[in-house]
Scaffold this active site. Structure first.
Site, PDB file in Angstrom:
ATOM      1  N   ASP A  17       0.798  -1.244   0.000  1.00  0.00           N
ATOM      2  CA  ASP A  17       0.000   0.000   0.000  1.00  0.00           C
ATOM      3  C   ASP A  17       0.828   1.291   0.000  1.00  0.00           C
ATOM      4  O   ASP A  17       0.560   2.218   0.774  1.00  0.00           O
ATOM      5  CB  ASP A  17      -0.958  -0.001   1.197  1.00  0.00           C
ATOM      6  CG  ASP A  17      -2.037  -1.066   1.100  1.00  0.00           C
ATOM      7  OD1 ASP A  17      -2.009  -1.869   0.161  1.00  0.00           O
ATOM      8  OD2 ASP A  17      -2.907  -1.105   1.995  1.00  0.00           O
ATOM      9  N   LYS A 115      -6.868  -4.861  -3.490  1.00  0.00           N
ATOM     10  CA  LYS A 115      -7.639  -5.448  -2.386  1.00  0.00           C
ATOM     11  C   LYS A 115      -8.632  -4.442  -1.835  1.00  0.00           C
ATOM     12  O   LYS A 115      -8.514  -3.242  -2.081  1.00  0.00           O
ATOM     13  CB  LYS A 115      -6.696  -5.944  -1.293  1.00  0.00           C
ATOM     14  CG  LYS A 115      -5.873  -4.836  -0.648  1.00  0.00           C
ATOM     15  CD  LYS A 115      -4.878  -5.407   0.353  1.00  0.00           C
ATOM     16  CE  LYS A 115      -4.043  -4.324   0.994  1.00  0.00           C
ATOM     17  NZ  LYS A 115      -4.801  -3.357   1.789  1.00  0.00           N
ATOM     18  N   CYS A 160      -2.228  -2.872   7.549  1.00  0.00           N
ATOM     19  CA  CYS A 160      -2.134  -3.756   6.380  1.00  0.00           C
ATOM     20  C   CYS A 160      -0.870  -4.602   6.366  1.00  0.00           C
ATOM     21  O   CYS A 160      -0.899  -5.756   5.931  1.00  0.00           O
ATOM     22  CB  CYS A 160      -2.290  -2.938   5.100  1.00  0.00           C
ATOM     23  SG  CYS A 160      -3.973  -2.292   4.958  1.00  0.00           S
TER      24      CYS A 160
END
Ligand SMILES: [Zn+2]
Length: 213
Positions: A17, A115, A160
């Site tokens: 990310d 995602k 994450c």
């Protein structure tokens, strides 16, 4: 002082990310998030396999506080699959905030895994969505390529990255977090809590110099 780790072709670097909304100035900024990009680029040059994740929500995603009446970001709310921390709107599909950092050297990546695309289910993890059962298929893909060890880095350490590392362990991979190649949100003691869970699961905490020296 730990000895250097030798990277081989059964290892994957998982870069989580590295997106505009998680960088300073973004909708869900992680302090100093941009500072790890050059380090991750240096790490990526050492790995045969680099996989990248990209948080990629439809507008009105269930993890956004804005869609729950009376809710504010960083509150917890009970959703169908369990307790969900609510966030500012972030990483909406196709927006500038969802883009990967422009300095991130993506050429080395064999995979960009998006995602959090199901409207009603979040996914901090690169492996299993927040309902605890919907797989992204990543574990099977990595196993099919012979990967044995996962080295995770990126944003944010306590969400994450941690959830991905815990699921990687649960899927049977030896798993490392490259601590200095991550930055944390650390809201409500979340960083200490994440490390406690990762220590208990035997996710190994390492520093980038152990891979780069
Ligand atoms: Zn998200």
């Amino acid at each position: 002082m730990s000895s250097a780790i030798t990277i081989d072709d059964q290892d994957v670097l998982l870069a989580v990310d590295l997106q505009a909304d998680f960088m300073p100035g973004g909708a869900l900024a992680v302090e100093d998030g941009h500072t790890i990009v050059p380090l991750i680029n240096a790490l990526a040059r050492r790995f045969a396999y680099v996989a990248v994740t990209q948080d990629w929500h439809p507008p009105g995603h269930a993890s956004f506080a804005s869609v729950h009446e009376g809710a504010a970001p960083f509150q917890s709310k009970r959703l169908a699959y369990g307790d969900q921390t609510l966030w500012p709107d972030h990483c909406v599909q196709g927006t500038a905030g969802a883009e990967l950092h422009p300095d991130f050297a993506l050429d080395a990546a064999f995979l960009i895994l998006r995602k959090g695309m199901h409207p009603g289910v979040d996914s901090y993890s690169a492996f299993v969505e927040a309902d605890g059962k919907t797989t992204t298929g990543l574990a099977a893909l990595l196993k099919a390529r012979g990967v044995k060890r996962i080295f995770a880095c990126g944003l944010a350490t306590d969400y994450c990255v941690a959830f991905s590392a815990l699921d990687a362990r649960a899927a049977g991979f030896e798993t490392f977090i490259i601590e200095d190649a991550c930055r944390a949100i650390d809201a409500n003691n979340s960083l200490d809590a994440a490390w406690a869970r990762m220590n208990a699961a035997e996710v190994w905490r390492i520093q980038s110099r152990e891979l780069l020296d």
